[in-house]
Enzyme design. Structure first.
Site, PDB file in Angstrom:
ATOM      1  CD  GLU A 100      -2.738  -1.307   2.481  1.00  0.00           C
ATOM      2  OE1 GLU A 100      -2.693  -0.391   3.308  1.00  0.00           O
ATOM      3  OE2 GLU A 100      -3.447  -2.306   2.628  1.00  0.00           O
ATOM      4  CD  GLU A 140      -4.392  -8.026   1.914  1.00  0.00           C
ATOM      5  OE1 GLU A 140      -5.299  -7.366   2.463  1.00  0.00           O
ATOM      6  OE2 GLU A 140      -3.206  -7.704   1.965  1.00  0.00           O
TER       7      GLU A 140
END
Ligand code: G3I
Length: 357
Positions: free
Chosen positions: A163, A268
Site C-alpha cells: 500500500e 486478500e
C-alpha cells in the site's frame, strides 16, 4: 429374390433399431456420476489459500482441519507484521511466526509472507523513531534481512511493500516515504532479495478493481522499477471488494495487471455483502448469489492468465466468523460461521473445474 433382399433389409433395420435401443438402455443403466467433491486444492491448477489467525489455528480444531482440507497456500493475517515481529528495538518475537511456518511445513503448504514494509501495524519504536536518512535505511535493511533471512528457503514469497500508493497514484506519505523518500520501495526489494534470492517478491496494493487511475499507476510504477533492475517479481491485488462492484472491473483488474508480464496474486480476496454497514444486515439469497458470481468470475479470470504468472488466490480469512469485516456485520468469505461451504465456494469450484478457457 427381391422378396428375400427386402426381408434382409427389414432384418437389418430391426437389428439396427435393437442396437440403438440397446444403446439407449445401456445409457439409462449407466451410473449417474458422483458430484465432484474434491477440495479446492485438488481441483485447482494454481495455489489456493487463506489468511490465518495463529490463535484460531492453535485453538479451533475445525479451523485448522478445514485449512488442511481445502488449501495449499497460507498467509499469516497478522503474525508477520512488523508490530508483531519486532515489538521493541533489537527485540524480535518469533513464536507465532515460527508456529505458522512449522504448520505449513508439516502440511506441505506454501507460505506467502505478509508484509515487510507497511505504514500500518508499525511498532511504537519505529513510529517514534528519530534518525537520519541513512539510519532509517539501516533500520529497514536490518529488519528485512533479519526476517527474510530467518525464513530463507521456507517462505516462498513476500509482500515486500504494501500500500505505498494513494488512489490518485501518488506516493502515500508514510514514515518510510517521509524519512527515506520513494527510494525506500526499491531498497526494500533489494534488501529482501539479498536476504533470500530464491523468494518471489511482490508489491501488494488495494483498489485496482475500483480505480483505473490507481490500477495504471501501480502497474506503471512497478514496471518502471523492474526496468531499473529492482527485483520485483509480482503484483498483489488485495481485492477487498463487495457485491456492488461490477463484474467487469474485477476481471479488468486481473487482466490489466497480467499484461505487465509479472506474477499476479489475488492476495486478500473477500467480497462484502454489506458495504453500506447496515447494523441489522442479514444475508439474502440474492446477495449470496451476487457474491457467488463475483467469486466465480475472479477465479475464472485467474484461470485465463498465463500459468507462469499465476501466483494464485488467497482469501482474507477462512470463514465468515474470522473476517476483519465481521463486526460490521458481514459474510464475505467462502465458508459460513459454522465452517460450511457457501454458494461462493461453489462459484470458485465451478470456475476451477471448467476446461474451456
Ligand atoms: O491481538 C490483539 C489483541 O491482543 C488485543 O486485545 C486487540 C485490541 O484491539 O487487538 C488485537 O490485535 C488486532 C489484530 O487485528 C488481531 O485482531 C489489532 O488491534 C488490529 O489492528 C488488527 O487488525 C488487522 C489489520 O490488518 C491491521 O494490521 C486485521 O486483523 C487484518 O485483517 C488487517 O489486514 C489488512 C492487511 O494486512 C493489508 N490489507 C488490508 C487488510 C484489511 O485491513
Amino acid at each position: 429374390m427381391k422378396h428375400i433382399s427386402l426381408s434382409i433389409v427389414f432384418l437389418l433395420i430391426l437389428q439396427g433399431h435393437l442396437l440403438v435401443s440397446c444403446g439407449s438402455t445401456d445409457e439409462e443403466l449407466l451410473p449417474v456420476p458422483e458430484p465432484d467433491s474434491r477440495p479446492l486444492k485438488e481441483i485447482s491448477s494454481f495455489p489456493v489459500g487463506a489468511a490465518l489467525s495463529i490463535s484460531k489455528m492453535k485453538n479451533i480444531a475445525g479451523y485448522s482441519g478445514l485449512v488442511k482440507q481445502e488449501f495449499n497456500s497460507i498467509t499469516a493475517e497478522n503474525a508477520m507484521k512488523m508490530a508483531n515481529l519486532s515489538p521493541a528495538q533489537d527485540r524480535y518475537s518469533w513464536d507465532d511466526a515460527d508456529y505458522f511456518v512449522d504448520f505449513a511445513e508439516t502440511n506441505r503448504m506454501r507460505i506467502h509472507g505478509h508484509c515487510l514494509v507497511w505504514h500500518n501495524s508499525l511498532p511504537n519504536w519505529v513510529a517514534n523513531y528519530q534518525g537520519t536518512k541513512e539510519e532509517w535505511k539501516s533500520l529497514l535493511r536490518d529488519y528485512i534481512h533479519t526476517v527474510v533471512g530467518r525464513y530463507k528457503g521456507k517462505i516462498a514469497s513476500w509482500d515486500v511493500v504494501n500500500e505505498a500508493l494513494l488512489d490518485d497514484g501518488t506516493p502515500r506519505k508514510t514514515v518510510w516515504y517521509n524519512n527515506i523518500g520513494w527510494e525506500y520501495v526499491a531498497l526494500a526489494f533489494q534488501y529482501a532479495h539479498e536476504a533470500d534470492p530464491g523468494a518471489v517478491l511482490f508489491y501488494n496494493e488495494y483498489g485496482q478493481e475500483y480505480s483505473k487511475v490507481k490500477l495504471k499507476a501501480i502497474n506503471d510504477s512497478i514496471v518502471k522499477l523492474v526496468k531499473q533492475g529492482v527485483p520485483v517479481h509480482g503484483i498483489g491485488l488485495q481485492m477487498h471488494t463487495n457485491i456492488n462492484h461490477s463484474l467487469d472491473n474485477l476481471v479488468d483488474a486481473i487482466v490489466v495487471t497480467s499484461e505487465t508480464g509479472l506474477k499476479v496474486h489475488v492476495s486478500e480476496l473477500d467480497i462484502a455483502l454489506n458495504p453500506n454497514k447496515n447494523t441489522a444486515y442479514q444475508p439474502t439469497e440474492k446477495d449470496l448469489n451476487e457474491q457467488m458470481k463475483r467469486y466465480r468470475i475472479v477465479a475464472a479470470a485467474m484461470m485465463n492468465i498465463p500459468a507462469g504468472q499465476n501466483w494464485g488466490i488467497t482469501t482474507w480469512g477462512l470463514s465468515d466468523n474470522d473476517s476483519w469485516l465481521t463486526s460490521i456485520p458481514d459474510h464475505p468469505l467462502l465458508f459460513d460461521k459454522e465452517y460450511q461451504a457457501k454458494a461462493a465456494y461453489e462459484g470458485v469450484r465451478e470456475a476451477l473445474l471448467r476446461t474451456d478457457y
